[in-house]
Design an enzyme around this catalytic site. Structure first.
Site, PDB file in Angstrom:
ATOM      1  N   PRO A 265       0.702  -1.435   0.357  1.00 54.44           N
ATOM      2  CA  PRO A 265      -0.119  -0.367   0.032  1.00 54.44           C
ATOM      3  C   PRO A 265       1.234   1.193   0.034  1.00 54.44           C
ATOM      4  O   PRO A 265       1.686   1.089   1.259  1.00 54.44           O
ATOM      5  CB  PRO A 265      -1.084  -0.690   1.084  1.00 54.44           C
ATOM      6  CG  PRO A 265       0.087  -1.230   2.016  1.00 54.44           C
ATOM      7  CD  PRO A 265       0.933  -1.569   1.269  1.00 54.44           C
ATOM      8  N   ASP A 435       5.815   3.666   1.836  1.00 57.99           N
ATOM      9  CA  ASP A 435       5.607   2.852   1.823  1.00 57.99           C
ATOM     10  C   ASP A 435       4.260   3.550   2.438  1.00 57.99           C
ATOM     11  O   ASP A 435       4.637   4.142   3.933  1.00 57.99           O
ATOM     12  CB  ASP A 435       6.205   1.683   2.528  1.00 57.99           C
ATOM     13  CG  ASP A 435       5.622   0.121   3.070  1.00 57.99           C
ATOM     14  OD1 ASP A 435       4.111   0.631   3.308  1.00 57.99           O
ATOM     15  OD2 ASP A 435       6.148  -0.497   2.921  1.00 57.99           O
ATOM     16  N   HIS A 436       3.257   3.430   2.948  1.00 61.32           N
ATOM     17  CA  HIS A 436       1.318   3.337   3.607  1.00 61.32           C
ATOM     18  C   HIS A 436       1.925   2.996   4.886  1.00 61.32           C
ATOM     19  O   HIS A 436       0.711   3.271   6.162  1.00 61.32           O
ATOM     20  CB  HIS A 436       0.308   3.509   3.106  1.00 61.32           C
ATOM     21  CG  HIS A 436      -0.175   4.976   4.122  1.00 61.32           C
ATOM     22  ND1 HIS A 436      -0.447   6.054   4.791  1.00 61.32           N
ATOM     23  CD2 HIS A 436      -1.647   5.856   3.206  1.00 61.32           C
ATOM     24  CE1 HIS A 436      -0.637   6.485   4.971  1.00 61.32           C
ATOM     25  NE2 HIS A 436      -1.788   6.222   4.145  1.00 61.32           N
ATOM     26  N   ARG A 437       2.338   2.204   5.076  1.00 65.72           N
ATOM     27  CA  ARG A 437       2.790   0.675   5.887  1.00 65.72           C
ATOM     28  C   ARG A 437       3.394   1.391   7.054  1.00 65.72           C
ATOM     29  O   ARG A 437       2.848   1.236   8.690  1.00 65.72           O
ATOM     30  CB  ARG A 437       2.867  -0.441   5.767  1.00 65.72           C
ATOM     31  CG  ARG A 437       1.915  -1.172   4.560  1.00 65.72           C
ATOM     32  CD  ARG A 437       2.627  -2.769   4.993  1.00 65.72           C
ATOM     33  NE  ARG A 437       3.946  -2.464   4.190  1.00 65.72           N
ATOM     34  CZ  ARG A 437       4.723  -3.502   3.673  1.00 65.72           C
ATOM     35  NH1 ARG A 437       4.235  -5.090   3.920  1.00 65.72           N
ATOM     36  NH2 ARG A 437       5.522  -3.186   3.378  1.00 65.72           N
TER      37      ARG A 437
END
Length: 463
Positions: A265, A435-437
């Site tokens: 994501p 990286d949205h994590r």
């Protein structure tokens, strides 16, 4: 008693000779057996390599080699590298010729210890070649149709004494059929309604087909794509007249990494940076081998030092790591692929030392001679297409990194200040994919503000 006797062999001084005779067989069993024929295997030249391609053999069959001599050049998924032999001997048989491929760990040549062992190695090579030729894939069960069973002959039952179902008796009475002369085909010879209808000549009614299962009912007509189906790699027919060219090892790795990256994501943030002072600095330092890309790399390294979360990485999907070093990978297009040589410890090196390192890396990149540590240790990536006149673009996040910066060209832009006066400034748009994590909008915005502050007042880059 047996144990005591055996113990006395070693403890009684008068029986030392007998003890030596007992120990002697052990020394003979520990004798070293030297191999006469050894295999040269396809090495794993990187952590992502699954197979390698033989570029060329630097030795030929019959050549004598020593330990440490390069014998073959192998194309991995990132570079062409010399492979050395670990033993002395004679190249007796080449199993994989130049241009061929082999999986990691597979034998690619046989090494004989002496002239007398060459024939043994060649016989072994023929046996290996024959075994590979005889291997055939197991037959698929779906492709083999089950044998057609012949229908069992119908059992002929003698006329019964009127044993029939109530419905059969009713039909016999309606059609004036003597039910005692009807042959029953039901259980224990019982007469059914179908038996009476057969005597009268009535065709049986076709049975209604059972309703299709829900999956079959919901299937669209042929030619309409299944939107909800699980996505699988599409195998499309070739375009008439087109030439099909298989991927090289490098292109296969790039394709695999890009598909893997799409499962992460991500989100993208763009930021406009005034570059008048950066352009002026570039004009001063370019004669010393410093490119604008290196100035951007240095600015990014200094900004990452203040925002370590943007330099972090998530490799297992369960945790993330704060990287102690700031290693920036720079995308470089080469013939037939893309490589990302890494400039290590960017925040600790001045731009002139970075320029020296970059020239050496760029030369090795174009010759496909990068070592694994020189392209796989990046913690942040930068891709610059501004020299091609590209205004803006989005970059795909490399696996195992937290963010990648995409840089476009500087363009004159009309800018209004707070007093309403207009001026023309050079602006550059940078887009960062993260990286949205592990990285959130506020983190990335703060990093870009710091990066813009350094790039718009770049005197600190030369310190």
């Amino acid at each position: 008693m047996a144990s005591l006797a055996s113990l006395s062999i070693y403890t009684v001084p008068g029986r030392a000779g007998r003890a030596e005779s007992v120990k002697a067989p052990r020394r003979r069993r520990m004798a070293v057996v030297r191999a006469k024929v050894r295999e040269i295997f396809m090495p794993a030249l990187s952590s992502t390599m699954t197979e390698g391609k033989i570029v060329s053999w630097t030795t030929a069959e019959g050549d004598r080699v020593s330990k440490g001599d390069p014998v073959v050049v192998v194309e991995s998924d990132k570079a062409d590298m010399d492979v050395e032999t670990f033993h002395d001997g004679i190249i007796a048989a080449v199993l994989v010729p130049a241009g061929g491929t082999a999986p990691v760990g597979a034998p690619i040549a046989l090494l004989a210890e002496s002239e007398e062992d060459v024939a043994l190695a060649q016989a072994r090579a023929q046996a290996l070649s024959k075994a590979q030729g005889e291997e055939t894939p197991p037959p698929h069960a779906a492709a083999t149709a089950p044998p057609t069973m012949a229908p069992a002959p119908a059992t002929v039952t003698a006329p019964t004494n009127g044993i029939a179902t109530p419905h059969a008796k009713k039909l016999a009475k309606q059609h004036r059929v003597d039910i005692s002369n009807v042959v029953g085909t039901g259980p224990n010879g019982r007469i059914t309604a179908a038996d009476v209808e057969a005597v009268v000549g009535i065709q049986p009614k076709p049975k209604a087909a059972p309703p299709p299962p829900p999956a079959a009912r919901s299937a669209p007509p042929a030619g309409i794509p299944l939107v909800a189906a699980v996505r699988q790699p599409a195998v499309l027919p070739p375009v008439p007249g087109a030439t099909v060219v298989p991927f090289t090892s490098m292109q296969s790795t790039v394709s695999r990494n890009m598909v893997e990256s799409l499962s992460v994501p991500t989100f993208r943030v763009g930021y406009a940076i005034k570059t008048d002072k950066l352009d002026a600095l570039y004009e001063k330092v370019k004669l010393k081998g410093v490119t604008k890309t290196l100035l951007l790399v240095k600015a990014a390294g200094m900004a990452l030092a203040q925002h370590p979360v943007v330099n972090a990485s998530c490799r297992d999907g369960k945790s993330f790591s704060y990287n102690s070093s700031i290693n920036i990978a720079v995308a470089v297009a080469i013939e037939g692929g893309l490589l990302t040589p890494v400039l290590e410890d960017v925040d600790k090196s001045d731009i002139y030392l970075l320029a020296q390192k970059w020239r050496a890396l760029l030369k090795k990149t174009r010759m496909k001679q990068l070592q694994p540590s020189e392209y796989s240790s990046g913690t942040f990536s930068l891709s610059n297409l501004g020299m091609f006149g590209v205004d803006r673009f989005d970059a795909i996040l490399p696996p195992g990194q937290g963010a990648i910066m995409a840089v476009g060209a500087s363009r004159p832009t009309v800018i209004a200040d707070k007093n309403g006066f207009f001026s023309i400034k050079n602006e550059m748009l940078v887009n960062v994919t993260a990286d949205h994590r592990i990285i959130y909008g506020a983190d990335l915005a703060a990093f870009l503000q710091t990066f813009a502050k350094i790039a718009e007042d770049p005197e600190s880059l030369t310190l």
